[in-house]
Design an enzyme around this catalytic site. Structure first.
Site, PDB file in Angstrom:
ATOM      1  N   LYS A 189      73.140 -74.844  65.392  1.00 49.08           N
ATOM      2  CA  LYS A 189      72.475 -76.159  65.286  1.00 49.08           C
ATOM      3  C   LYS A 189      72.910 -76.962  66.517  1.00 49.08           C
ATOM      4  O   LYS A 189      73.504 -78.042  66.409  1.00 49.08           O
ATOM      5  CB  LYS A 189      72.898 -76.825  63.961  1.00 49.08           C
ATOM      6  CG  LYS A 189      72.162 -78.109  63.624  1.00 49.08           C
ATOM      7  CD  LYS A 189      70.738 -77.902  63.157  1.00 49.08           C
ATOM      8  CE  LYS A 189      70.062 -79.251  62.972  1.00 49.08           C
ATOM      9  NZ  LYS A 189      68.606 -79.130  62.715  1.00 49.08           N
ATOM     10  N   ASP A 221      67.433 -74.281  61.260  1.00 53.06           N
ATOM     11  CA  ASP A 221      66.327 -74.695  60.380  1.00 53.06           C
ATOM     12  C   ASP A 221      65.075 -73.860  60.648  1.00 53.06           C
ATOM     13  O   ASP A 221      64.457 -73.329  59.719  1.00 53.06           O
ATOM     14  CB  ASP A 221      66.036 -76.212  60.495  1.00 53.06           C
ATOM     15  CG  ASP A 221      66.020 -76.736  61.932  1.00 53.06           C
ATOM     16  OD1 ASP A 221      66.260 -75.936  62.858  1.00 53.06           O
ATOM     17  OD2 ASP A 221      65.754 -77.937  62.116  1.00 53.06           O
ATOM     18  N   ASP A 249      71.868 -65.149  51.515  1.00 51.09           N
ATOM     19  CA  ASP A 249      71.204 -65.208  50.203  1.00 51.09           C
ATOM     20  C   ASP A 249      69.689 -65.260  50.398  1.00 51.09           C
ATOM     21  O   ASP A 249      68.932 -64.601  49.679  1.00 51.09           O
ATOM     22  CB  ASP A 249      71.645 -66.451  49.411  1.00 51.09           C
ATOM     23  CG  ASP A 249      72.808 -66.170  48.461  1.00 51.09           C
ATOM     24  OD1 ASP A 249      73.684 -65.357  48.814  1.00 51.09           O
ATOM     25  OD2 ASP A 249      72.843 -66.773  47.365  1.00 51.09           O
TER      26      ASP A 249
HETATM   27 MN    MN Z   1      77.223 -66.906  49.115  1.00 55.71          MN
END
Ligand code: MN
Ligand code: NAD
Ligand code: IPM
Length: 367
Positions: A189, A221, A249
């Site tokens: 970022k 992002d 994830d």
């Molecule tokens: Mn995790």
């Protein structure tokens, strides 16, 4: 081949999936005549209940005295009132720090036979194969100062990176990219954070030693969007601790379920292997957790710590064969519909398939 493995089943579905991973390692050892020793210790919520601490001294000593650590998952709703430093999750962070591994490898692979598990269209998923290299010992997770005032009016955490922390994980990522499709994406970022400006400069410096690897920088992002829009664009992705936690994830959507993702943490004194998922309180105790992330973590253990590439590859082939057979847990969907298999059924099926592959390989070498 002798290997001492400390097993930390932890909480929720942790013990359920770890049992299957250990079963497969035992099968590999039995058939090949390896000497694998397993030593089980408490961590997380189970350790708070048994010993009053999420990472007891005895558990740490056992881990430091072994060749590799295999962890299930920690945490659960029963510990929500505890402070971050006392919770089960703090035990996992202390474990990671004690072992010293800073490069957390989290592969996310698309499998044809379970493509229907993902909301992404099959033509977007086809052959997607992304390897995240998550920095695991720095950033907001470990930065000081941290805290919240007594009135709960102000809370603060510190994101901090040294050039050396970035350099060492970047080298691991470049090295891995060199052995794959020679493409590295560094996610940061840098338009907002000083730590990211440092990150980007150091990654650029390291890149000079890897002219064969194409490097690109992405802001976190837009990367989060690109990953879903076109996962095949990416090969190896290196990023800081919290971004890596969140993005890995997200990347489970490529494989179809969080229960599929494995990880290996390398670079320290002792390597650590754990599925990416948590204790899954919503399904814990039902016997339906997907054990394949834990089993694939055991395969990574054989590859990275024990240098048993053939055995690791056999476990991975067995996983693909079981997915193709349609025997899957309810988090997955095959052409035959949503899975109905239990954790142990899947574990036993992988075990039988691994035994079959190993026996065939040994018979081939015997002639
Ligand atoms: Mn995790
Ligand atoms: P989670 O990863 O436990 O679960 C998220 C969702 O994925 C749930 O719907 C769950 O049922 C599903 N899922 C996870 N693993 C699965 C598996 N093997 N098979 C099938 N479905 C699976 O995340 P959460 O619910 O946000 O967190 C629960 C607890 O786990 C929290 O205390 C969290 O801190 C902890 N956690 C621990 C680890 C770890 O130990 N490495 C990782 C993540 C979260
Ligand atoms: C993970 C988990 C952990 C993390 C938690 C449980 C401390 O989410 O391994 O991805 O944030 O690293």
């Amino acid at each position: 081949m002798k290997l001492r493995i400390t097993v930390l089943p932890g909480d929720g579905v942790g013990p359920e999936v770890t049992q299957e991973a250990v079963g497969i390692l035992r099968t590999v050892a039995d058939i090949n005549g390896y000497n694998f020793e397993f030593n089980e210790c408490p961590i997380g919520g189970a350790a708070i209940v048994a010993e009053g601490h999420p990472f007891p001294r005895k558990t740490m000593d056992a881990c430091l005295d072994s060749d590799a650590v295999l962890l299930g998952a920690v945490g659960g709703p029963g510990f929500d009132s505890l402070s971050p430093q006392q919770r089960p999750e703090a035990g996992l962070l202390q474990l990671r720090k004690a072992l010293g591994g800073f490069a957390n490898l989290r592969p996310a692979v698309a499998y044809d036979s379970i493509a229907a598990s993902s909301p992404l269209r099959p033509e977007i998923l086809k052959d997607a194969n992304v390897l995240f290299v998550r920095e695991l010992l720095g950033g907001l997770y470990f930065g000081e100062p941290r805290g919240v005032d007594d009135a709960y009016e102000n809370g603060y955490n510190t994101m901090r990176y040294s050039a050396e922390e970035v350099r060492r994980v970047a080298k691991v990522a470049f090295g891995l990219a060199r052995g794959r499709r020679q493409k590295l994406t560094s996610v940061d970022k840098a338009n907002v954070l000083e730590t990211s400006r440092l990150w980007r400069k150091v990654v650029n410096d390291v890149a000079r030693d890897y002219p064969d690897v194409t490097l690109e920088h992405c802001l976190v992002d837009s990367f989060a969007m690109q990953l879903i829009l076109d996962p095949r664009r990416f090969d190896v992705v290196v990023t800081e601790n919290l971004f890596g936690d969140i993005l890995s994830d997200e990347a489970s959507v490529i494989s179809g379920s969080l229960g599929m993702l494995a990880s290996a943490t390398i670079g320290g004194a002792i390597d650590l292997y754990e599925p990416v998922h948590g204790s899954a309180p919503d399904i814990a105790g039902k016997g339906i957790a997907n054990p394949l992330g834990a089993i694939a973590s055991a395969a990574m253990l054989l590859r990275h710590t024990a240098k048993l590439e053939h055995d690791a590859a056999d476990i991975e082939s067995a996983i693909v064969a079981i997915l193709d057979s349609g025997l899957v847990t309810p988090d997955l969907q095959t052409a035959g519909g949503r899975g109905t298999a239990h954790t142990q059924e899947v574990g036993c099926a992988v075990e039988r398939m691994v035994a079959d592959l190993l026996n065939r390989r040994m018979a081939y070498h015997a002639v």
